[in-house]
Design a protein around this motif. Sequence first.
Motif, PDB file in Angstrom:
ATOM      1  N   ILE A  12     -12.222   6.790   5.952  1.00 46.32           N
ATOM      2  CA  ILE A  12     -10.893   6.282   5.581  1.00 46.32           C
ATOM      3  C   ILE A  12     -10.225   5.560   6.749  1.00 46.32           C
ATOM      4  O   ILE A  12      -9.370   4.690   6.553  1.00 46.32           O
ATOM      5  N   ILE A  31     -10.425   2.069  -1.662  1.00 52.56           N
ATOM      6  CA  ILE A  31     -10.320   3.223  -0.774  1.00 52.56           C
ATOM      7  C   ILE A  31     -11.505   4.175  -0.916  1.00 52.56           C
ATOM      8  O   ILE A  31     -12.062   4.643   0.091  1.00 52.56           O
ATOM      9  N   THR A  63     -14.358   4.668   1.903  1.00 56.04           N
ATOM     10  CA  THR A  63     -14.384   6.031   2.449  1.00 56.04           C
ATOM     11  C   THR A  63     -15.763   6.651   2.311  1.00 56.04           C
ATOM     12  O   THR A  63     -16.235   7.354   3.220  1.00 56.04           O
ATOM     13  N   SER A  74      -2.277   3.335  -1.808  1.00 54.29           N
ATOM     14  CA  SER A  74      -3.204   4.097  -0.965  1.00 54.29           C
ATOM     15  C   SER A  74      -2.479   4.975   0.050  1.00 54.29           C
ATOM     16  O   SER A  74      -2.966   6.057   0.400  1.00 54.29           O
ATOM     17  N   GLY A  93      -6.336  -1.764  -2.336  1.00 55.50           N
ATOM     18  CA  GLY A  93      -6.162  -0.313  -2.318  1.00 55.50           C
ATOM     19  C   GLY A  93      -7.226   0.404  -3.118  1.00 55.50           C
ATOM     20  O   GLY A  93      -7.646   1.517  -2.782  1.00 55.50           O
ATOM     21  N   PHE A 135     -11.026   2.033   6.327  1.00 56.08           N
ATOM     22  CA  PHE A 135     -10.195   1.448   5.273  1.00 56.08           C
ATOM     23  C   PHE A 135      -8.874   0.946   5.852  1.00 56.08           C
ATOM     24  O   PHE A 135      -8.453  -0.188   5.577  1.00 56.08           O
ATOM     25  N   GLN A 170       0.842  -1.201   0.000  1.00 60.50           N
ATOM     26  CA  GLN A 170       0.000   0.000   0.000  1.00 60.50           C
ATOM     27  C   GLN A 170       0.879   1.254   0.000  1.00 60.50           C
ATOM     28  O   GLN A 170       0.395   2.357  -0.271  1.00 60.50           O
TER      29      GLN A 170
END
Length: 672
Positions: free
Chosen positions: A639, A630, A634, A329, A627, A642, A325
């Motif tokens: 988030i 997201i 969200t 992300s 990712g 996440f 990630q």
Amino acid sequence: MNSSKNNEFFETQVLGHPSGLFVLFFTEMWERFSFYGMRALLVLFLVSSLGIGGWDWPRENALALYGTYLALLYLTPIIGGTLADKYLGNRKAIIIGALIMTLGHASMAIESNPLFLYLGLLLLVIGTGFFKPNMSSFISILYKDFPEKKDGAYTIFYMGVNAGAFLGIMLCGYLGEILGWSWGFGLAGIFMLLGLLQFTLAQGIFGEAGNKPNVVNKKIEADDHTEIEDKLNPFTLIDKILIVIVATFGLTWVINDPLSKIGDVNFLEFGGTDYSGQTIIITLILFLVLIATRIARYSKITRDKMIAVVVIAFFIIFFWASFEQAGGSMSIFAKDYTNRILSGNAAFIFNIVDVIITVVPIALITWVLFLLFKQTFKKYLISNLILGFSFILIWGIVGWKIYNNFNTYSYEITYNTYKTSVDKDAKPQIITSETAVSENAVLGTQTTVIRTANEFAANDKLSIIDIDKKGVKFKYLTEDQAANINTSINAKIVRKKENEIEIPATWFLILNSLFIIAFAPLFSKWWESKYNPAPAYKYAIGLFFLGVGFAFLAFGATGIPRGATTASVSILWLVLAYLFHTLGELCVSPVGLSYVSKLVPARMIAFMFGVWYLALAIGNKTSGKMGAMIDVITEKYDIATFFLIFTFVPLIIGVIAILLNPVLKKLMHGVK
């Protein structure tokens, strides 16, 4: 290769190691410079606004392409390594790979044209397939008659890996974000070319090593039955058919994922129904059948050891799915959700720290370069001149970076906006030079802060081409440029602010290399002590560290409301996340491929290395798939939720690893 040839390689010494090792050190360093420099920019470039040179892609699309690119990088080395062993030899494969990667980076520097970016990524995937597996195996060949020196050689070599990653992320990332994306992509290509030339022109130092294909020794001391089993257990026709089906279906799914999102081309859609999910499930089932049927034909001891490899590969999938990630992300989090603006004393202190962590490593590597010059300058003059030029270029860019950081000014500016509705919640639209504003529109102004090396006074007028989501990215235009661009935005300087700096989003990625350099010696002592954990425990500890890192991000993001696309949380959470992720990597990385070579019989080594790289590819592709969630998560939750997924999944898999330790220990039959 005989001992006399090896002794030529050991004739000249640098820091107690052969000079030739440092030729490989710098070659690998520039390749990693290029790889990590480009990787740091890719997702940020794809999701950035059109006006500042990005493609303004949805995050899902960008991360789909990113995951596919990383997955393919771990599949092509299987082919490149095989071709080198059978036909090319290590040295030709390295040169071919480096040349193809140079062309790939050059293609990516023309980032405004999608065709060139896709071609660049394809060339990088192919080139890495030739380069990556053959650099490591080349060292093994060079040190064949000196096994006691091999560990030290690999330590030096991997310092080059981390040095390259550190410099590439820092400099390509900085140029890409400050000057423009093509500058960052182009710099990666320049140093890949310099690494290729330096290696090619210094080949004489290696004697005959790596010139010819390797003769694979089929005998291996896995257990007493191995050699007999190699003769009795060939790949059957069904095995080969399954391999072809699994490879075809798997590659189709990996490549189809970004294609279906970006290009509206779906190879797995039939009759209006998307069969992507069914395809990957069937592929995984067939792959498990292939492994199970192959393993079942061996004796119990060999079978147990190969099952242990599969279990370890299972853990590695989950680790890399979360760890990677970093370039996806987490880079988006750094760009859009992190407060990267520092002012006053904080800005000054950051600049000083940044100078230290930039200059000290480069100074140390330059010293190593000087020692290499003393040993090899006369014999390999042109190669050394190229290497010297590369460092002059590095120091020049670093000097400019330091100067720019201390001489960048912050200005508060205003620009005109309008609303087509009197609704107070309606989002204001920016008025550009081509905007036709209706009579009933509600006019207004917006304020933002820009940072530039240009000097302005209050009430100065300027034109900018775009404002990114958080208002901190812009392109300043001269009067002539503004006259030729229809979408320019007229702005006015309000005042010069206290000295402020903006930390590039890519800067956080260098923390991984810095923490590896800082903590690797401590972990090395741990592994050599009586407290060295069992493999399953190492994976569990690594996964726990990884989960804790994401827990910091989740905690830091708790104040961000649902559906938010921007925020300004403290940089502390990203720093802590990278710290714990690096500690996790240091736990996992020592286990890796060494257990494959120790546990499996000769006939299955190539196949099981393929399984291992496939596990890495699945992990990296999964990182992109996860990712890409997201925005969905969200919008539906927030988030923080996440990042909580990446907190709990590694922790759960870590617990499973601990529970499986007695079983794994039994399956390994004393192999350590």
